[in-house]
Enzyme design. Structure first.
Site, PDB file in Angstrom:
ATOM      1  CG  ASN A  15      -2.240  -0.760   0.871  1.00  0.00           C
ATOM      2  OD1 ASN A  15      -3.050  -0.310   0.070  1.00  0.00           O
ATOM      3  ND2 ASN A  15      -2.383  -1.935   1.466  1.00  0.00           N
ATOM      4  CG  MET A  91       0.104  -5.229  11.269  1.00  0.00           C
ATOM      5  SD  MET A  91      -1.453  -4.713  10.487  1.00  0.00           S
ATOM      6  CE  MET A  91      -2.079  -6.275   9.950  1.00  0.00           C
ATOM      7  CG  LEU A  94      -2.387   5.114  15.814  1.00  0.00           C
ATOM      8  CD1 LEU A  94      -2.547   6.401  15.000  1.00  0.00           C
ATOM      9  CD2 LEU A  94      -0.951   4.616  15.734  1.00  0.00           C
ATOM     10  CG  ASN A 108      -5.851   1.717   9.101  1.00  0.00           C
ATOM     11  OD1 ASN A 108      -4.746   1.352   8.676  1.00  0.00           O
ATOM     12  ND2 ASN A 108      -6.705   0.858   9.643  1.00  0.00           N
ATOM     13  CG  HIS A 110      -9.496  -3.110   8.219  1.00  0.00           C
ATOM     14  ND1 HIS A 110      -8.554  -3.693   9.045  1.00  0.00           N
ATOM     15  CD2 HIS A 110     -10.558  -3.948   8.203  1.00  0.00           C
ATOM     16  CE1 HIS A 110      -9.043  -4.827   9.520  1.00  0.00           C
ATOM     17  NE2 HIS A 110     -10.248  -5.004   9.032  1.00  0.00           N
ATOM     18  CG  ASP A 142     -11.579   6.236  16.552  1.00  0.00           C
ATOM     19  OD1 ASP A 142     -11.033   5.119  16.575  1.00  0.00           O
ATOM     20  OD2 ASP A 142     -12.810   6.392  16.445  1.00  0.00           O
ATOM     21  CD  GLU A 175      -5.972  -3.739   1.295  1.00  0.00           C
ATOM     22  OE1 GLU A 175      -5.028  -3.151   1.846  1.00  0.00           O
ATOM     23  OE2 GLU A 175      -6.231  -4.938   1.525  1.00  0.00           O
TER      24      GLU A 175
HETATM   25  C1  GAR Z   1      -3.204  -4.719   3.885  1.00  0.00           C
HETATM   26  O1  GAR Z   1      -4.097  -5.686   3.415  1.00  0.00           O
HETATM   27  C2  GAR Z   1      -3.880  -3.762   4.845  1.00  0.00           C
HETATM   28  O2  GAR Z   1      -5.202  -3.476   4.495  1.00  0.00           O
HETATM   29  C3  GAR Z   1      -3.823  -4.546   6.140  1.00  0.00           C
HETATM   30  O3  GAR Z   1      -2.551  -5.121   6.142  1.00  0.00           O
HETATM   31  C4  GAR Z   1      -2.139  -5.358   4.786  1.00  0.00           C
HETATM   32  C5  GAR Z   1      -0.789  -4.710   4.594  1.00  0.00           C
HETATM   33  O4  GAR Z   1      -0.275  -4.969   3.310  1.00  0.00           O
HETATM   34  N1  GAR Z   1      -4.045  -3.697   7.277  1.00  0.00           N
HETATM   35  C6  GAR Z   1      -4.716  -4.068   8.356  1.00  0.00           C
HETATM   36  O5  GAR Z   1      -5.170  -5.177   8.524  1.00  0.00           O
HETATM   37  C7  GAR Z   1      -4.876  -2.969   9.417  1.00  0.00           C
HETATM   38  N2  GAR Z   1      -5.865  -3.329  10.373  1.00  0.00           N
HETATM   39  P1  GAR Z   1       0.878  -4.070   2.701  1.00  0.00           P
HETATM   40  O6  GAR Z   1       1.996  -4.018   3.761  1.00  0.00           O
HETATM   41  O7  GAR Z   1       1.322  -4.795   1.471  1.00  0.00           O
HETATM   42  O8  GAR Z   1       0.318  -2.716   2.407  1.00  0.00           O
END
Ligand code: GAR
Length: 202
Positions: A15, A91, A94, A108, A110, A142, A175
């Site tokens: 991302n 991960m 905050l 963020n 998700h 938040d 995403e």
């Molecule tokens: C992504 O799928 C993101 O949406 C998720 O972790 C992955 C990171 O992938 N985030 C969460 O679950 C946050 N609660 P990336 O490091 O390749 O972007």
């Protein structure tokens, strides 16, 4: 003046890479990624940032109390004069201290249609629940887990033959698309927050 973005990540960094690509191609105009921070040493996302010549900082979080850790991160973000923060696979929850330092200036992404399936392994949760549509959400952050007003969502159909891997791949593609789009909306400032609703203005 270009808006300065801080990215926080813990892992792969796809991302982050999608955002960096949008900034480089000026699909996100008048912006630059000022700093990428990781709480994990050896996060592949840090290498990705370095190979793009973007400043990075690893601040290991292991063993530190939440606010003690967040104070260090906020100091680094302020040092780099960051206007807006994007969590990109970061991960960690905050602390109220962190959230208060950047009110409505933390986003963020998700991998679920929130408020369904917050937390870890959202794609697996969606498959196990048997939903017919999954997706992803960009939201303001938040102090609660995967909460905060929603900027954009994208929907992905769940097919009978989908596995956790195939569903995750389809969601990830969305995403990458909506995170840049949401960042543009927020950077342009063409929105207002009413309760939980993010309303577009012109
Ligand atoms: C992504 O799928 C993101 O949406 C998720 O972790 C992955 C990171 O992938 N985030 C969460 O679950 C946050 N609660 P990336 O490091 O390749 O972007």
């Amino acid at each position: 003046m270009k808006k300065r973005i801080g990215v926080l990540l813990s892992g792969r960094g796809s991302n982050f890479e999608a955002l960096a690509e949008s900034v480089a191609a000026e699909r996100i105009p008048n912006a630059e990624i000022a700093i990428v921070v990781s709480n994990r040493d050896g996060a592949p996302g840090i290498q990705r940032a370095e190979s793009r010549g973007i400043r990075t900082r690893v601040i290991p979080s292991k063993g530190l109390e939440r606010e003690t850790y967040d104070r260090q991160v906020v100091a680094v973000l302020n040092e780099h004069k960051v206007d807006l923060i994007c969590l990109a696979g970061y991960m960690r929850l905050l602390s109220p201290f962190f959230v208060a330092a950047f009110p409505n200036r933390i986003l963020n992404i998700h991998p679920s249609l929130l408020p369904s399936f917050p937390g870890l392994e959202s794609q697996r949760q969606a498959l196990e629940y048997g939903v017919r549509f999954a997706g992803c959400t960009v939201h303001f952050v938040d102090e609660n887990l995967d909460a905060g007003p929603i900027v954009l969502q994208a929907v992905v159909p769940v097919l009978d033959e989908d596995t956790e891997a195939s569903l995750s791949e389809k969601i990830l593609k969305e995403e990458h698309r909506i995170y840049s789009q949401a960042l543009n909306i927020v950077l342009e400032g063409k929105f207002k927050i009413e309760g939980r609703r993010v309303i577009r203005t012109n």
